[in-house]
Design an enzyme around this catalytic site. Structure first.
Site, short mmCIF file in Angstrom:
data_model
loop_
_atom_site.label_atom_id
_atom_site.label_comp_id
_atom_site.label_asym_id
_atom_site.label_seq_id
_atom_site.Cartn_x
_atom_site.Cartn_y
_atom_site.Cartn_z
N ASN A 1 119.63 74.98 37.96
CA ASN A 1 120.64 74.91 36.90
C ASN A 1 121.72 73.91 37.31
O ASN A 1 122.24 73.99 38.42
CB ASN A 1 121.25 76.30 36.70
CG ASN A 1 121.90 76.43 35.35
OD1 ASN A 1 121.63 75.64 34.43
ND2 ASN A 1 122.76 77.41 35.20
N ILE B 1 126.58 94.39 36.15
CA ILE B 1 125.21 94.85 36.32
C ILE B 1 125.14 95.96 37.39
O ILE B 1 124.42 96.95 37.21
CB ILE B 1 124.30 93.66 36.71
CG1 ILE B 1 124.22 92.66 35.54
CG2 ILE B 1 122.91 94.13 37.11
CD1 ILE B 1 123.52 91.35 35.87
N TYR C 1 124.42 78.20 44.11
CA TYR C 1 123.92 79.47 43.57
C TYR C 1 122.38 79.46 43.48
O TYR C 1 121.72 80.43 43.89
CB TYR C 1 124.55 79.67 42.19
CG TYR C 1 124.25 80.99 41.52
CD1 TYR C 1 124.93 82.15 41.89
CD2 TYR C 1 123.33 81.06 40.48
CE1 TYR C 1 124.68 83.35 41.24
CE2 TYR C 1 123.07 82.26 39.83
CZ TYR C 1 123.75 83.40 40.21
OH TYR C 1 123.49 84.59 39.57
P1 NAD Z 1 130.05 90.54 38.37
O1 NAD Z 1 130.87 89.40 38.86
O2 NAD Z 1 130.46 91.21 37.09
O3 NAD Z 1 129.95 91.69 39.49
C1 NAD Z 1 129.68 91.37 40.85
C2 NAD Z 1 130.28 92.46 41.73
O4 NAD Z 1 130.01 92.08 43.08
C3 NAD Z 1 131.80 92.58 41.57
O5 NAD Z 1 132.18 93.93 41.42
C4 NAD Z 1 132.32 91.98 42.87
O6 NAD Z 1 133.58 92.52 43.30
C5 NAD Z 1 131.19 92.33 43.83
N1 NAD Z 1 131.24 91.46 45.04
C6 NAD Z 1 131.42 90.13 45.07
N2 NAD Z 1 131.49 89.71 46.36
C7 NAD Z 1 131.35 90.82 47.13
C8 NAD Z 1 131.35 91.03 48.53
N3 NAD Z 1 131.56 90.02 49.40
N4 NAD Z 1 131.20 92.30 49.00
C9 NAD Z 1 131.02 93.34 48.13
N5 NAD Z 1 131.03 93.19 46.79
C10 NAD Z 1 131.18 91.94 46.29
O7 NAD Z 1 128.56 89.98 38.29
P2 NAD Z 1 127.28 90.47 37.42
O8 NAD Z 1 127.15 89.58 36.25
O9 NAD Z 1 127.30 91.93 37.22
O10 NAD Z 1 126.10 90.07 38.42
C11 NAD Z 1 125.51 90.95 39.35
C12 NAD Z 1 124.39 90.26 40.08
O11 NAD Z 1 123.43 89.73 39.14
C13 NAD Z 1 124.85 89.05 40.90
O12 NAD Z 1 124.08 88.96 42.08
C14 NAD Z 1 124.54 87.87 39.99
O13 NAD Z 1 124.38 86.69 40.70
C15 NAD Z 1 123.25 88.35 39.35
N6 NAD Z 1 122.95 87.69 38.06
C16 NAD Z 1 123.72 87.87 36.96
C17 NAD Z 1 123.37 87.22 35.77
C18 NAD Z 1 124.16 87.42 34.50
O14 NAD Z 1 123.75 86.87 33.46
N7 NAD Z 1 125.26 88.14 34.49
C19 NAD Z 1 122.24 86.42 35.71
C20 NAD Z 1 121.47 86.26 36.86
C21 NAD Z 1 121.83 86.91 38.03
#
Ligand code: NAD
Length: 444
Positions: free
Chosen positions: A343, A218, A349
């Site tokens: 959840n 995202i 989380y």
């Molecule tokens: P993802 O795991 O694909 O990407 C997350 C990114 O954050 C990665 O590049 C990771 O290296 C980086 N990251 C993690 N810890 C870090 C840190 N300590 N410092 C700097 N960077 C860090 O996740 P995503 O699915 O793209 O999700 C992005 C956001 O959206 C998150 O906050 C997630 O909780 C939220 N989210 C996602 C979903 C979904 O369906 N994918 C749903 C609800 C919320």
């Protein structure tokens, strides 16, 4: 990762079979592209109650032709019809006025085209008038119920506003293909003087935006969308993901910033890396460490709270206090429907993401008053990413279908919502937690 069921039901035999079996019928959503930036068809404007909103100039600038009646032939099922209906119900003050809501929409709802929009405009609730408050609150239940039944990729949202011009960026977003996966939302827009961008196609030109966790998923889509809107993007991610962060930054003409956001001095290091300051701060980095509470050791609890919440609070405080986040700035944090609905297996989380919503609501008025910065959150539902591809098949299928649009969202859906909140003209949108979930059945 691909949604094969959605592809299947897009074919003739798939449509026939899913209909016969009473299975979900997801529609292919119309999203923004440079070739097709607007919805197709006119915008029908209807009113219930006596409205004081001056909507005409703002609606005229949406790029859609505004009509007062459904064009001939447009009411027939299957006809192209209208791209959107805007119902101005801000003047509804009692139950009789709700009758006007029914009278205005009942005859025209059938004529809204596939992937079209129903946008209900309401007024702020009047605490001193319980009849007005009842009628205006009724619009929420109305809009959310219509969203659940309308189908064909059509969305229904409610915006509470006091002044149309302050809501221009919001109306443009909700009346465009950019909001394809936003439905069933209630958004409050204040009355602050709007700041129109020089160019609505590149509203972030000359601005710097930092996206945490921008190397993939995202965050990468957010970086891409903000760059499309003209921003210089800084792609922050953990040092282990530096190569990916650089790849994204180079493609977008931005800068990579390898940094673990949980570092105690992360805010100071960001400020040092951006001596000219920044305008847009996107807290997107997030992690999961799922397990039921009975089986969850502190080692799985703490990192989730650290990355998803503590570092968000710490860097926000540091960048506001140092003035690195400039006046007119925007903060968009990432919550989740898991934080709003809860959840199983995600107490850590869910707590962290609910905490994000709490921070946003409490900080927003103060940050605006003291720093001229707005603070909002996006709360994604089921989004097609590596994170959700790893979910077991049965739970994944349930997650995808359990929403009004019967499909998962794409990273770009979260990115477009983020870009609207980061928009220079969105200064009157503050303290909102906007779900990007296709109106998930989970949570209020
Ligand atoms: P993802 O795991 O694909 O990407 C997350 C990114 O954050 C990665 O590049 C990771 O290296 C980086 N990251 C993690 N810890 C870090 C840190 N300590 N410092 C700097 N960077 C860090 O996740 P995503 O699915 O793209 O999700 C992005 C956001 O959206 C998150 O906050 C997630 O909780 C939220 N989210 C996602 C979903 C979904 O369906 N994918 C749903 C609800 C919320």
């Amino acid at each position: 990762m691909a949604d094969r069921y959605l592809s299947f039901t897009g074919t003739g035999p798939g449509r026939f079979l899913s209909r016969r079996l009473g299975l979900p019928q997801p529609a292919a959503l119309r999203r923004w592209s440079p070739e097709r930036p607007s919805l197709d068809g006119p915008l029908l404007r209807v009113t219930a109650g006596k409205s004081g909103l001056d909507l005409a100039p703002v609606l005229a600038r949406t790029g859609l032709e505004v009509v007062e009646a459904v064009p001939a032939g447009g009411a027939a099922a299957g006809a192209a019809g209208v791209a959107a209906v805007v119902l101005d119900a801000s003047g509804v003050r009692d139950v009789n006025g709700l009758g006007e809501v029914h009278a205005a929409l009942h005859p025209v709802v059938r004529s809204v085209a596939a992937s079209g929009r129903v946008l209900v405009l309401g007024a702020p609730l009047d605490a001193g008038d319980h009849h007005q408050a009842a009628a205006q609150q009724a619009l929420e239940g109305f809009a959310r119920s219509l969203g659940k039944e309308i189908g064909r990729g059509r969305t229904v949202n409610l915006v509470r506003l006091a002044d149309a011009s302050a809501a221009e960026s919001t109306l443009r977003f909700l009346l465009s293909p950019r909001s394809a996966y936003v439905s069933g939302q209630v958004i409050q827009v204040g009355a602050d003087a709007p700041t129109a961008p020089g160019d609505w196609d590149r509203p972030l030109a000359g601005r710097t935006a930092l996206v945490t966790g921008g190397a993939r998923g995202i965050g990468e889509a957010v970086a891409e969308t903000l760059a499309r809107d003209g921003a210089h993007v800084v792609v922050l991610d953990v040092p282990a993901a530096e190569a990916d962060a650089r790849r994204v930054a180079e493609r977008l003409g931005g800068t990579a910033l390898p940094l673990d956001i949980t570092a105690a001095d992360a805010g100071e290091r960001i400020a040092a890396a951006l001596p000219d300051g920044l305008d847009v701060l996107i807290h997107n980095a997030g992690i999961t460490r799922d397990r039921r509470l009975v089986n969850m050791p502190a080692e799985r609890w703490s990192p989730v709270l650290e990355v998803n919440l503590a570092s968000v609070l710490r860097t926000t405080d540091a960048l506001l206090a140092s003035g690195a986040l400039r006046h007119g700035g925007r903060i968009v944090a990432t919550a989740s429907i898991a934080g709003l609905a809860g959840n199983a297996g995600q107490t850590n989380y869910g707590a962290s993401k609910a905490g994000v919503a709490g921070m946003v609501r409490a900080l927003a008025p103060r940050a605006l008053a003291e720093h001229g910065v707005t603070v909002n959150a996006v709360a994604p539902g089921f989004i097609e990413t590596k994170m959700t591809a790893a979910v077991p098949l049965f739970i994944r299928e349930a997650g995808r279908r359990m929403n009004s649009l019967a499909q998962g969202g794409l990273p770009v859906d979260v990115a477009e919502t983020t870009a609207w909140l980061a928009h220079p003209a969105s200064g009157a949108v503050n303290g909102q937690v906007v779900r990007v979930c296709g109106q998930s059945l989970l949570g209020a």
